[in-house]
Design a protein around this motif. Structure first.
Motif, PDB file in Angstrom:
ATOM      1  N   ASN A 248       0.917  -1.345   0.291  1.00  0.00           N
ATOM      2  CA  ASN A 248       0.000   0.120  -0.031  1.00  0.00           C
ATOM      3  C   ASN A 248       1.059   1.242  -0.038  1.00  0.00           C
ATOM      4  O   ASN A 248       1.901   1.018  -0.124  1.00  0.00           O
ATOM      5  CB  ASN A 248      -0.970   0.000   1.295  1.00  0.00           C
ATOM      6  N   GLU A 249       0.300   2.222   0.345  1.00  0.00           N
ATOM      7  CA  GLU A 249       0.992   3.537   0.028  1.00  0.00           C
ATOM      8  C   GLU A 249       1.912   3.876   0.858  1.00  0.00           C
ATOM      9  O   GLU A 249       1.945   3.689   2.180  1.00  0.00           O
ATOM     10  CB  GLU A 249      -0.084   5.031   0.152  1.00  0.00           C
TER      11      GLU A 249
ATOM     12  N   VAL B 143      -2.476   6.584   5.601  1.00  0.00           N
ATOM     13  CA  VAL B 143      -3.029   5.693   5.097  1.00  0.00           C
ATOM     14  C   VAL B 143      -3.127   4.505   5.833  1.00  0.00           C
ATOM     15  O   VAL B 143      -4.105   3.819   6.040  1.00  0.00           O
ATOM     16  CB  VAL B 143      -2.500   5.609   3.700  1.00  0.00           C
TER      17      VAL B 143
ATOM     18  N   THR C 189      -1.882   1.932  -5.680  1.00  0.00           N
ATOM     19  CA  THR C 189      -2.363   1.517  -4.347  1.00  0.00           C
ATOM     20  C   THR C 189      -3.796   1.675  -3.959  1.00  0.00           C
ATOM     21  O   THR C 189      -4.256   1.781  -2.953  1.00  0.00           O
ATOM     22  CB  THR C 189      -1.522   2.452  -3.281  1.00  0.00           C
ATOM     23  N   THR C 190      -4.336   2.061  -5.174  1.00  0.00           N
ATOM     24  CA  THR C 190      -5.852   2.373  -5.044  1.00  0.00           C
ATOM     25  C   THR C 190      -6.855   1.559  -6.235  1.00  0.00           C
ATOM     26  O   THR C 190      -7.650   2.070  -6.599  1.00  0.00           O
ATOM     27  CB  THR C 190      -6.441   3.885  -5.163  1.00  0.00           C
TER      28      THR C 190
ATOM     29  N   HIS D  18      -7.792   2.867  -0.760  1.00  0.00           N
ATOM     30  CA  HIS D  18      -6.586   1.955  -0.321  1.00  0.00           C
ATOM     31  C   HIS D  18      -7.049   0.844   0.560  1.00  0.00           C
ATOM     32  O   HIS D  18      -6.146  -0.306   0.235  1.00  0.00           O
ATOM     33  CB  HIS D  18      -5.802   2.980   0.611  1.00  0.00           C
TER      34      HIS D  18
END
Lengths: 133, 133, 133
Positions: B51-52, B58, C44-45, C86
């Motif tokens: 992920n980010e 986030v 990441t989305t 996310h």
């Protein structure tokens, strides 16, 4: 190496079925010493996951909580009455990979491999393939 | 190629720990130029995700929302008080694969690799294996 | 074998886009007969999943139910207004592997491969890599 098909009969609508021994047997029969095993479920209302192999209450809690968050009866469009099973399938996932070393699955002490039935009872398949590396 | 074990100490019950640099180091040390890296978490109350890597909010939002949907305190049977962690482990997943090209992880600009602790603080392991191909 | 990049344009905030034909084309062009295909989303989305290829209502139900459980507007810290995307990305997952045998993807009859857009419309990439084994 050849792909093997494992056949499974589920007995309830939702059921987690331990397939660890069958995957271990596949590794032995394939003679795989070092590599990766790919496990793939060719169904859209089932999945495969890894979770606790000791207390069966964990299986119960996973199924029960998924049913409470993603109930069978909800405002779905799909007419077959199993949209919850399709959603659970995408959330848990249709495939897994497990490392093999010295001829054994490199699982943690408490890990078992589970076929996840979300729309049974049915006759199901699991595909298994070895990557030697 | 040999399997490497990465050791991690988590410091909170729920925590996302960025392990990207450790995976990059593994790829360099293994001399892997073209292939795939397999990352596997041998625990049933932890997971691994991508992920980010920029805004730490986030990570907070992922943990907070998972806790609100799958709270620790719910109508579970399993007596250890960590059924929520087992469920999150199966939802996020115990394994990942990342493509390597020209000796580098083929991640997107904003992607980082995170070990997901759901029942810490604990001492944990992550297994890493390279497939050259 | 080389990594291929598939380019995708999404047209809505949430969208499941069937990429099965593009993955099949990659397998043919790569001349892969026996092995595994790795599919990786470098965002990441967004995510990638396998689900029903027949009734489009299944896609609708997956998106709709994920939105109802993980709404865009919630008590998130991340300032970009896409924390839900996310979270969905980590739940569905950024990567998949599919077995190839006799030059074909070993999918079930009802399975299609879907790029999952959770924060579109955008221009997106999907990486594809073959492992011959």
């Amino acid at each position: 190496m050849k792909v093997e098909t494992l056949q499974i009969n589920s007995h309830r609508r939702e059921e987690l079925i331990n397939i660890t021994a069958a995957i271990e047997k596949f590794v032995r029969n394939a003679g795989l010493r070092e590599g990766v095993v790919i496990i793939f479920v060719p169904h859209t209302t089932a999945a495969v996951t890894i979770n606790e192999n000791a207390d069966p209450d964990v299986k119960h809690d996973i199924i029960h909580k998924l049913n409470s968050e993603f109930p069978q009866d909800d405002s779905y469009l799909h007419g077959e009455g199993n949209s919850d099973a399709h959603i659970k399938s995408s959330l848990i996932g249709a495939s897994l990979q497990i490392i093999v070393t010295e001829g054994k699955l490199l699982l943690g002490t408490w890990q078992g491999i589970y076929f996840c039935e979300f729309d049974g009872p049915r006759s199901r398949n699991v595909y298994i393939k070895a990557i030697a590396c």
